[in-house]
Design a protein around this motif. Structure first.
Motif, PDB file in Angstrom:
ATOM      1  N   SER A 154      47.001   2.385  10.532  1.00  0.00           N
ATOM      2  CA  SER A 154      46.582   3.669   9.969  1.00  0.00           C
ATOM      3  C   SER A 154      45.180   3.542   9.405  1.00  0.00           C
ATOM      4  O   SER A 154      44.842   2.537   8.771  1.00  0.00           O
ATOM      5  N   LEU A 177      46.511   6.811   4.989  1.00  0.00           N
ATOM      6  CA  LEU A 177      47.867   7.313   4.776  1.00  0.00           C
ATOM      7  C   LEU A 177      47.936   7.837   3.350  1.00  0.00           C
ATOM      8  O   LEU A 177      47.779   7.079   2.390  1.00  0.00           O
ATOM      9  N   SER A 197      46.387  12.274   7.063  1.00  0.00           N
ATOM     10  CA  SER A 197      46.984  10.982   7.390  1.00  0.00           C
ATOM     11  C   SER A 197      47.125  10.790   8.886  1.00  0.00           C
ATOM     12  O   SER A 197      47.241  11.751   9.660  1.00  0.00           O
ATOM     13  N   ASP A 198      47.122   9.506   9.286  1.00  0.00           N
ATOM     14  CA  ASP A 198      47.320   9.167  10.699  1.00  0.00           C
ATOM     15  C   ASP A 198      48.111   7.869  10.780  1.00  0.00           C
ATOM     16  O   ASP A 198      48.121   7.053   9.861  1.00  0.00           O
ATOM     17  N   LEU A 199      48.784   7.695  11.920  1.00  0.00           N
ATOM     18  CA  LEU A 199      49.534   6.470  12.198  1.00  0.00           C
ATOM     19  C   LEU A 199      49.561   6.294  13.703  1.00  0.00           C
ATOM     20  O   LEU A 199      49.859   7.240  14.443  1.00  0.00           O
ATOM     21  N   ALA A 256      47.005  -0.796   7.166  1.00  0.00           N
ATOM     22  CA  ALA A 256      46.333   0.469   6.846  1.00  0.00           C
ATOM     23  C   ALA A 256      44.982   0.170   6.222  1.00  0.00           C
ATOM     24  O   ALA A 256      44.880  -0.658   5.305  1.00  0.00           O
TER      25      ALA A 256
END
Length: 649
Positions: free
Chosen positions: A325, A328, A302-304, A373
């Motif tokens: 994102s 996620l 996951s990334d944000l 996202a």
């Protein structure tokens, strides 16, 4: 005009110079006259107290050397009180104090401390939730002059520090040392290090800054900071545009560890559990405005990333955020992802979480956040193009609009939580359109047990401090419609019982599925109990109807399905399908009692009748087609986004 300006400037500096000379002469006269230290202490303490705005008490010896351009004060057992904007109390207790300062700037708006040495010191540092602290040089909200005085040399070995910061939720109890140290080439720099308990966990930190001797008011002061606690680290490099004026700050930071939640023990910010993570970004502060940029956090897959700003100049801080994102995954969040499941309590038999939602902060701040996202993974369910706008306005939390797409299908809706009541209230409106059931095929299976385009509308309102409490008090309606579809042969394999035969579908290898003309499930929610108002699945050979309830408080299921053939059937067991258990662990079985009763009746008749006259196993096939058009029209009036679409493949 120029001559007049020069005249005024010259006159101003002349008057200031004369004033300084008069003060110096008066000080020298006082020093000569007040040879007895007992007579000299009081006016000197009053002078220092007036300049600092704090009560000063000296219980030990006091030595003063004024006949210099850098006067010195040596004192023992010094107590420095809190500033006027804080409750009465002590900021510092110092066993030995040595202070040397420049005389002339002492009487200006900004002055320089040449040397500050504190031995056997104890610091009591307090900041309340309104951002008023006893270490602040000027009262928050005031013009504040140019900030703290410049310090050109500092020595504070092993000071005991007690910190209670309600604003940032930080509590520290430990020791802090500060001193000038020699670096490469003999150049001195400021080194501060501390160790102790930070928010209940062992922690260490270190700050290395530019040499204090070279500090100038008009030049930025650069520093680097490193913190370690639990299983996380936080490093940063930045500068103060105006030395020792912490109302302006620029810093680039980086954090990493095994669980993002551990950052609470370094920053006081409550964050979710994760697996191994990496966080980076920039912080720029100007007055009461904080701007976070280039934020990026990764954990698992996951990334944000995005930006965030906080304005704290008013009684209600305002947060604005734009977050994005690529992916996620819910599996990357929670105690299981952090390998801390053993630290939590025994597994909760409930599917809906009963942990209190963090609603208290909504009462004291406002926010607007936009989230986008590209993909969100919930278990094996993939969502795409997820977008939401979150707002907090005086204790009311709203998510609207909320949109998300499946590979085939779309969700839209809104959520509203009102935390201004003693017991928070919540309501949500969720619509599902063109959701193809076949995309949720079970792992390692062939054809999915069901297929078709599902349309649904959930409209519920309840109260409570957790999702489970909200569901347990919910009122409203839940309606789902299947305009076209199919029941596959694999439906019979869902459990250990032959559900297809129990419902009279008679699926076989030669006939792998049964077309669904239409289907509808409509529930009325009252105080957490969902009661089936209409439960119909109309197939070509069988009309399936059902009834029962779903109790959201206990999350138990009590549903019954019954198949009624549309043509005559021989040797058919009339066995309703019972759906029991809980939302987390449902169970499906045939009603054996009715089967036994039917069998017993047939055996009794068989004693006096021929086998062809054993009617106990004969179904006359009187069921008719459901009025699908009427059912779909009724669902549409309930807000279901009915779209007949094409028949399921």
């Amino acid at each position: 005009m120029d001559g007049s300006l020069l005249t005024r400037q010259a006159l101003k500096w002349t008057v200031r110079t004369l004033a300084v000379l008069i003060v110096v002469i008066a000080a020298l006269a006082a020093a000569a006259a007040l040879v007895d230290a007992k007579h000299f202490r009081a006016p000197l303490i009053r002078l220092i107290a007036a300049r600092t705005g704090r009560q000063i008490r000296i219980e030990g010896s006091l030595e003063v050397h004024l006949l210099s351009f850098t006067p010195q004060v040596l004192a023992e057992r010094v107590t420095i009180g809190n500033p006027p904007w804080m409750p009465p109390g002590s900021t510092a207790e110092i066993g030995r104090l040595s202070l040397a300062f420049e005389l002339l700037p002492l009487f200006a708006d900004s002055y320089v401390i040449r040397r500050l040495e504190m031995g056997s010191a104890t610091l009591h540092l307090v900041r309340n939730s309104a951002d008023r602290a006893n270490w602040q040089w000027t009262e928050p909200g005031s013009a504040g002059g140019t900030g703290m005085p410049l310090i050109q040399s500092l020595s504070m070995p092993e000071a005991h520090v007690e910190l209670d910061d309600a604003r940032r939720h930080l509590q520290f109890d430990g020791t802090v040392s500060a001193q000038d140290v020699a670096g490469a080439g003999g150049v001195e720099s400021l080194h501060i290090e501390g160790r102790g308990q930070l928010n209940g966990r062992a922690a260490t930190f270190a700050i290395n800054g530019d040499p204090l001797a070279t500090v100038r008011r008009e030049q930025p002061y650069r520093f680097a900071v490193a913190e370690r606690s639990s299983r996380s680290r936080l490093d940063g490099r930045g500068f103060l545009p105006r030395p020792f004026d912490f109302r302006a700050l620029d810093i680039t930071f980086e954090a990493a560890g095994e669980d993002l939640k551990d950052l609470y023990f370094l920053t006081g910010v409550t964050l979710p559990n994760t697996g191994s993570y990496h966080l980076s970004g920039k912080l720029a502060r100007e007055g009461m405005h904080f701007q976070y940029s280039d934020l990026l956090v990764t954990c698992g897959q996951s990334d944000l990333h995005g930006t965030l700003s906080i304005e704290t100049s008013s009684d209600r801080p305002k947060l604005e955020a734009d977050l994005y994102s690529q992916l996620l995954r819910v599996a990357d969040l929670g105690a299981r992802a952090a390998a801390r499941a053993a630290e939590s309590q025994a597994p909760n038999p409930l599917l809906l979480p009963d942990s209190p939602l963090p609603l208290a902060g909504m009462l004291h701040s406002d926010a607007v956040a936009n989230f986008h996202a590209r993909g969100v993974q919930v278990g094996r369910v993939p969502l795409h193009a997820v977008a939401a706008q979150l707002t907090i306005d005086h204790g009311v939390f709203t998510v609207a609009p909320l949109t998300a797409a499946f590979p085939e299908g779309k969700i839209t809706g809104r959520v509203r939580v009102d935390a201004t009541h003693e017991v928070p209230t919540a309501d949500f409106d969720l619509r599902i359109a063109d959701l193809r059931l076949g995309q949720f095929a079970r792992k390692n299976s062939g054809q999915p047990p069901f297929d078709g385009l599902l349309q649904a509308h959930l409209r519920l309102a309840g109260h409570g401090s957790s999702i489970h409490q909200f569901a347990a008090t919910a009122n409203g309606t839940v309606t789902a419609v299947l305009p076209h579809g199919a029941i596959r042969a694999s439906f019979a394999e869902l459990t250990g019982v032959d559900l297809a035969r129990g419902l009279g579908l008679l699926l076989s290898k030669n006939r792998e599925d049964t077309a669904v003309r239409c289907g509808i499930a409509s529930f009325l929610a009252h105080e957490g109990m969902l009661t089936a108002q209409s439960l119909v699945v109309d197939t070509a050979p069988v009309l399936i109807t059902g009834n029962g309830e779903i109790h959201l408080d206990s999350e138990t299921l009590n549903l019954t399905l019954r198949g009624r053939p549309k043509s005559r059937r021989l040797l058919r067991l009339d066995s309703p399908v019972l759906i029991r258990g809980t939302l987390a662990h449902p169970s499906v079985a045939l009603d054996a009692r009715e089967s036994l009763a039917q069998t017993g009746k047939a055996l009794t008749l068989g004693i006096v009748l021929t086998p062809l006259e054993v009617l106990g196993f004969v179904d006359p096939g009187l069921a008719k087609d459901a009025d699908c058009a009427a059912l779909l029209a009724e669902a549409k009036t309930d807000g279901v986004p009915v779209n007949a679409g094409a028949p399921a493949r």
